[in-house]
Enzyme design. Structure first.
Site, PDB file in Angstrom:
ATOM      1  N   GLN A  51     -33.752  -8.759  12.032  1.00  9.26           N
ATOM      2  CA  GLN A  51     -34.943  -8.943  10.884  1.00  9.26           C
ATOM      3  C   GLN A  51     -36.226  -9.428  11.412  1.00  9.26           C
ATOM      4  O   GLN A  51     -37.019  -9.569  10.567  1.00  9.26           O
ATOM      5  CB  GLN A  51     -34.162  -9.670   9.840  1.00  9.26           C
ATOM      6  CG  GLN A  51     -32.904  -9.113   8.938  1.00  9.26           C
ATOM      7  CD  GLN A  51     -32.720  -9.845   7.950  1.00  9.26           C
ATOM      8  OE1 GLN A  51     -32.675 -11.049   7.999  1.00  9.26           O
ATOM      9  NE2 GLN A  51     -32.303  -9.258   6.846  1.00  9.26           N
ATOM     10  N   LYS A  62     -30.631 -15.420  26.329  1.00 12.97           N
ATOM     11  CA  LYS A  62     -31.237 -16.997  26.211  1.00 12.97           C
ATOM     12  C   LYS A  62     -31.078 -17.982  27.334  1.00 12.97           C
ATOM     13  O   LYS A  62     -31.999 -18.521  27.654  1.00 12.97           O
ATOM     14  CB  LYS A  62     -30.756 -17.520  25.200  1.00 12.97           C
ATOM     15  CG  LYS A  62     -31.274 -16.920  23.708  1.00 12.97           C
ATOM     16  CD  LYS A  62     -31.011 -17.748  22.426  1.00 12.97           C
ATOM     17  CE  LYS A  62     -30.923 -16.948  21.235  1.00 12.97           C
ATOM     18  NZ  LYS A  62     -31.004 -17.723  19.902  1.00 12.97           N
ATOM     19  N   ASN A  65     -35.757 -18.940  23.438  1.00 12.72           N
ATOM     20  CA  ASN A  65     -35.530 -17.843  22.774  1.00 12.72           C
ATOM     21  C   ASN A  65     -37.059 -17.431  22.409  1.00 12.72           C
ATOM     22  O   ASN A  65     -37.390 -16.414  21.688  1.00 12.72           O
ATOM     23  CB  ASN A  65     -34.937 -18.487  21.441  1.00 12.72           C
ATOM     24  CG  ASN A  65     -35.834 -19.426  20.585  1.00 12.72           C
ATOM     25  OD1 ASN A  65     -36.701 -19.953  21.239  1.00 12.72           O
ATOM     26  ND2 ASN A  65     -35.898 -19.147  19.216  1.00 12.72           N
ATOM     27  N   ALA A 122     -27.746 -20.234  21.196  1.00 18.07           N
ATOM     28  CA  ALA A 122     -28.249 -20.795  19.907  1.00 18.07           C
ATOM     29  C   ALA A 122     -27.438 -22.087  19.690  1.00 18.07           C
ATOM     30  O   ALA A 122     -28.216 -23.192  19.166  1.00 18.07           O
ATOM     31  CB  ALA A 122     -27.779 -20.040  18.876  1.00 18.07           C
ATOM     32  N   TYR A 138     -27.303 -13.902  10.482  1.00 16.47           N
ATOM     33  CA  TYR A 138     -28.020 -13.844   9.418  1.00 16.47           C
ATOM     34  C   TYR A 138     -27.960 -12.158   8.862  1.00 16.47           C
ATOM     35  O   TYR A 138     -28.502 -12.005   7.817  1.00 16.47           O
ATOM     36  CB  TYR A 138     -29.618 -14.140   9.487  1.00 16.47           C
ATOM     37  CG  TYR A 138     -30.070 -13.489  10.794  1.00 16.47           C
ATOM     38  CD1 TYR A 138     -30.656 -12.129  10.618  1.00 16.47           C
ATOM     39  CD2 TYR A 138     -30.160 -13.817  12.131  1.00 16.47           C
ATOM     40  CE1 TYR A 138     -31.213 -11.494  11.796  1.00 16.47           C
ATOM     41  CE2 TYR A 138     -30.868 -13.317  12.944  1.00 16.47           C
ATOM     42  CZ  TYR A 138     -31.472 -12.043  12.867  1.00 16.47           C
ATOM     43  OH  TYR A 138     -32.051 -11.386  14.090  1.00 16.47           O
ATOM     44  N   GLY A 157     -27.543 -17.732   8.563  1.00 19.22           N
ATOM     45  CA  GLY A 157     -28.617 -18.145   9.580  1.00 19.22           C
ATOM     46  C   GLY A 157     -29.997 -17.443   9.184  1.00 19.22           C
ATOM     47  O   GLY A 157     -31.003 -17.779   9.968  1.00 19.22           O
TER      48      GLY A 157
END
Length: 311
Positions: A43, A93, A114, A157, A256, A278
């Site tokens: 998103q 990451k 990130n 994360a 998320y 998330g």
């Protein structure tokens, strides 16, 4: 921001000019990209493009699904295309770090990136995930200070979540991970937290399910940063038995999309007080990255209203 005019007709056939505010792409439009695999679920493009338009910034955000073997090429493209920078997501990451010119001190401590910012071809890596996590909890009235948290997953994360939560005053942190390459990183995180903060951290392999269950039962927060519950793993969760949870706790899934994961459904069965996905973390870490790329503040509430209005 440009005003695009189109011709339209009213009910009696009279021609009139209709204007709408749109962001037009021209020879000066800057580019930011998500580098991830997979990337189609993200998103981030919607979030950042809404913010670019609201702040009248001539830029676009696109998602790039990059095969792991092509990561070097993708990072070189940031320089070649004179991009403002990029968002870095799973599984890159940590893998991206050797390809950058410099790391922000926080990113160096955490060992994950990130956000990449391009300063005339000089690429600097930052991490905004930890701040995004802490601020997402604050938005929901969930405190970290003096609390006990169990965290599953210490990849890109989970690492900043662990360190930022410890810095925010967490009392006890129980870290669990499968027996993979991240174990070395997990042990490093535990050492750093115990030496540099007042939080007491431990690490245990997920093979020890009894210890995992006991840790969750004694926790104020359970955070899943494994990536289970999304993409091809949408029907999976580490915790499938609602009796592992108790009502007076918070369950936080860093996934998320979808907005409700299998883990969250299990938590609902246990009547958990706070069940979070998330999205808040995404929004808050995105706001920090947006400021790094543009020097301007993201219109957070405006973006939240549009991005998550159906949730």
């Amino acid at each position: 921001m440009a005003i695009r005019s189109t011709m339209d007709y009213d009910k009696d056939g009279t021609c009139f000019e209709r204007k709408s505010s749109v962001m037009e792409i021209d020879g000066h439009t800057a580019l930011v990209g998500l580098i991830a695999h997979p990337a189609g679920h993200s998103q981030s493009p919607a979030m950042h493009n809404l913010a670019f338009e609201a702040d009248h910034i001539n830029a676009r955000f696109l998602a790039f699904d990059v095969e792991p073997a092509r990561l070097n090429t993708a990072i070189d493209t940031i320089r070649a295309f004179k991009m403002l920078g990029a968002s870095i997501s799973m599984p890159f990451k940590q893998a991206v770090i050797p390809l950058l010119d410099e790391l922000d001190p926080a990113a160096k401590m955490i060992g994950a990136v990130n956000t990449v910012v391009n300063h005339d071809g000089h690429l600097t890596g930052y991490t905004t995930d930890g701040i995004g996590f802490v601020n997402a909890l604050k938005d929901e009235g969930v405190a970290l200070k003096g609390q006990t948290m169990t965290l599953a997953g210490v990849g890109g994360a989970g690492t900043p979540i662990a360190i930022q939560a410890a810095l925010a005053g967490l009392k006890t942190l129980n870290i669990f991970n499968i027996n993979d390459a991240a174990v070395v990183n997990a042990k490093r995180i535990v050492t750093e937290i115990n030496e540099q903060t007042d939080c007491h951290a431990t690490f245990t392999l997920l093979d020890h399910q009894d210890q995992f269950q006991d840790a969750i039962a004694q926790s104020d927060l359970y955070v899943d940063a494994t990536g289970l519950g999304m993409g091809k793993l949408v029907d999976q969760a580490l915790v499938t038995d609602p009796t592992w949870f108790h009502p007076n706790m918070t369950v936080f899934d860093t996934v998320y999309a979808p907005s409700e994961t299998k883990l969250m459904r299990v938590a609902k069965q246990a009547n958990v007080a706070h069940i979070l996905n998330g999205q808040g973390m995404l929004l808050n870490q995105g706001a920090a990255a947006f400021k790094l790329w543009t020097g301007q503040a993201m219109p957070v509430e405006q973006v939240r209203e549009h991005l998550f209005k159906e949730d």
